[in-house]
Each structure stands twice: as structure tokens, then as C-alpha cells.
Write a protein that holds these residues in place. Structure first.
Motif, PDB file in Angstrom:
ATOM      1  N   MET A 157     -26.714 100.351  42.524  1.00  0.00           N
ATOM      2  CA  MET A 157     -26.155 101.352  41.609  1.00  0.00           C
ATOM      3  C   MET A 157     -24.760 100.929  41.150  1.00  0.00           C
ATOM      4  O   MET A 157     -23.971 100.434  41.962  1.00  0.00           O
ATOM      5  CB  MET A 157     -26.040 102.718  42.297  1.00  0.00           C
TER       6      MET A 157
ATOM      7  N   PHE B  14     -31.120 100.192  45.265  1.00  0.00           N
ATOM      8  CA  PHE B  14     -32.366 100.843  44.839  1.00  0.00           C
ATOM      9  C   PHE B  14     -33.418 100.614  45.935  1.00  0.00           C
ATOM     10  O   PHE B  14     -33.364  99.597  46.634  1.00  0.00           O
ATOM     11  CB  PHE B  14     -32.909 100.209  43.560  1.00  0.00           C
TER      12      PHE B  14
ATOM     13  N   SER C  87     -29.024  95.432  37.449  1.00  0.00           N
ATOM     14  CA  SER C  87     -28.058  96.478  37.798  1.00  0.00           C
ATOM     15  C   SER C  87     -27.315  96.043  39.039  1.00  0.00           C
ATOM     16  O   SER C  87     -27.937  95.653  40.025  1.00  0.00           O
ATOM     17  CB  SER C  87     -28.791  97.798  38.048  1.00  0.00           C
TER      18      SER C  87
ATOM     19  N   TYR D 207     -25.301  98.523  34.451  1.00  0.00           N
ATOM     20  CA  TYR D 207     -26.629  98.136  33.977  1.00  0.00           C
ATOM     21  C   TYR D 207     -26.463  97.242  32.769  1.00  0.00           C
ATOM     22  O   TYR D 207     -25.605  97.495  31.928  1.00  0.00           O
ATOM     23  CB  TYR D 207     -27.421  99.358  33.488  1.00  0.00           C
TER      24      TYR D 207
ATOM     25  N   HIS E 233     -34.422 109.415  35.194  1.00  0.00           N
ATOM     26  CA  HIS E 233     -33.411 108.734  34.368  1.00  0.00           C
ATOM     27  C   HIS E 233     -33.946 108.579  32.944  1.00  0.00           C
ATOM     28  O   HIS E 233     -35.135 108.782  32.701  1.00  0.00           O
ATOM     29  CB  HIS E 233     -33.103 107.356  34.962  1.00  0.00           C
TER      30      HIS E 233
END
Ligand code: MD3
Ligand code: FE
Length: 204
Positions: free
Chosen positions: A41, A48, A62, A67, A118
Motif C-alpha cells: 500500500m 496486499f 504498487s 500506484y 476500490h
């Protein structure tokens, strides 16, 4: 094909079993050249639960910085492997878009992995749809509207299913709530692979 909402089209059993096995073989070669990595993140660096790799000209990554799409693997520095012909054909067949995709993100879910709700908005080309192909264990896919609080619906994505998000569905919130472990025998060790095909850059 089944229209789930405007711009959201579901193709159950789009790939038959031999086509799924062919795609899996291509993905084995892709992950040999471009190993699965653990994305993190932005800001927090929290990992993740899904591992990822890419094929095509650009890949989505990412890390603590943010990102982005980039032309090389974040750990090996090598360019991403090319997209299999079978994947390019699926894009042509399903997207109706007059240009090939720039990126194919490959997500690998262990039985306990999930992906929070998301929007996909790291691309410049929102006129192009996003095409998703599922392999392996069944996943509970959830989608909502253009605002985080909008009501949501769920569908199960099974091995061989395709789903296309375009037009008014291109920027909807979506995620994977959970897998049904042991629901498919395609992957010898279980789990799920999802391919997400995208046009990233604006066409000239
Ligand atoms: C809806 N992947 O990689 S695929 C992702 O199954 C992602 O791995 C999920 O969401 C997965 O960003 C869901 C279905 C999907 C893909 C792209 C979308 C749904 C989408 C883009 C816009 C709206
Ligand atoms: Fe997404």
C-alpha cells in the motif's frame, strides 16, 4: 452474454477447459520470466494479500511510493513478457475497442486472499473498457456504483468466466470478498488467477 448493469457484461464459461489449460500454461511461462511480487500500500507499506505480475508493454505496480504503470518488473528490472495471442484475441473479441491493450495485470489469490473495494483509475484511457478473465477457484466478486457508499451486488466468478466493464461501469467500486477454496481443480495447488486487460495510455 449477460448485462448485469449498464456497461457491465458477464460471459460465463467464456474459456472452455482446454482454453483455460492453455492460458494457465502461458501464465506459468510468464511467472517464470516475471515472478509474482507482493504489492504494498502507498504510504503505509502494508502488503496486499494478493500477489501480482504483468505481461504486455506496461505493468501495474504498487509500493510505498504509490500506484503506477511501468515498463519493467519492480524486482528484476526486466521488461514484462509479451501478452499471449490468446489474451489479445480475448480483448479483441470482448472489448470492441479499436486498439490492443497496453497492460495485463495477473493477480494470484491464495485461498485466504481478498481485495478490498476500490476504483481502477490509474489509467488515462477511461474510454476503453477493462476485461477480466478468471482461472481456478471461484471468487465472490462485489461491485457497487461510482460512490463508495453506493449499494452493492455480488456475483461468483468461476474458472473460465470473463467480465467486461465499460462506459458507465468503467469507474465503479469493486472487490473480491473471498474465494471458495477447493472449488476448481485447474490449479494443482488451488487458488485463483485473474487477468485484467487494460488500455492505459490515450490512443493517438
Ligand atoms: C470493475 N481485480 O486488479 S477483476 C484489479 O478479480 C481488480 O482480481 C479483481 O479489481 C480480481 O483491479 C477484479 C474484475 C474487475 C477488473 C477491473 C475493473 C472489475 C472492474 C475495472 C473497473 C470496474
Ligand atoms: Fe480493480
Amino acid at each position: 452474454a449477460i448485462t448485469l448493469s449498464p456497461g457491465l457484461t458477464y460471459y460465463p464459461d467464456y474459456l472452455d477447459r482446454p482454453a483455460q489449460e492453455q492460458l494457465l500454461q502461458s501464465l506459468r511461462e510468464i511467472t517464470k520470466a516475471a515472478p509474482l511480487f507482493t504489492p504494498r500500500m502507498p504510504r503505509t507499506g502494508k502488503p496486499f494479500s494478493v500477489r501480482m505480475t504483468n505481461c504486455g508493454r506496461l505493468g501495474w505496480v504498487s509500493d510505498v511510493q504509490g500506484y503506477r504503470y511501468q515498463p519493467a518488473h519492480p524486482e528484476t528490472g526486466e521488461p514484462w513478457p509479451s501478452m499471449p495471442e490468446q489474451v489479445l484475441r480475448a480483448w479483441q473479441d470482448l472489448s470492441g475497442y479499436p486498439h490492443p491493450p497496453d497492460a495485463c495485470l495477473v493477480n494470484f489469490y491464495e485461498p485466504t486472499a481478498r481485495m478490498g473495494m476500490h476504483q481502477d483509475k490509474d489509467e488515462e484511457a477511461f474510454d476503453a473498457p477493462v476485461v477480466s478473465l478468471s482461472l481456478g477457484d471461484t471468487a465472490l466478486f462485489r461491485y457497487g456504483g461510482l460512490e463508495r457508499g453506493d449499494p452493492t451486488k455480488s456475483i461468483r466468478l468461476r474458472s473460465g468466466d470473463a467480465i467486461v466493464f465499460g462506459g458507465p461501469a468503467r469507474l465503479i467500486y469493486h472487490g473480491i470478498d473471498r474465494l471458495n477454496a477447493g472449488s476448481s481443480d485447474l490449479l494443482p495447488q488451488g487458488g485463483r488467477l485473474n487477468l485484467t486487460l487494460r488500455k492505459v495510455e490515450k490512443a493517438l
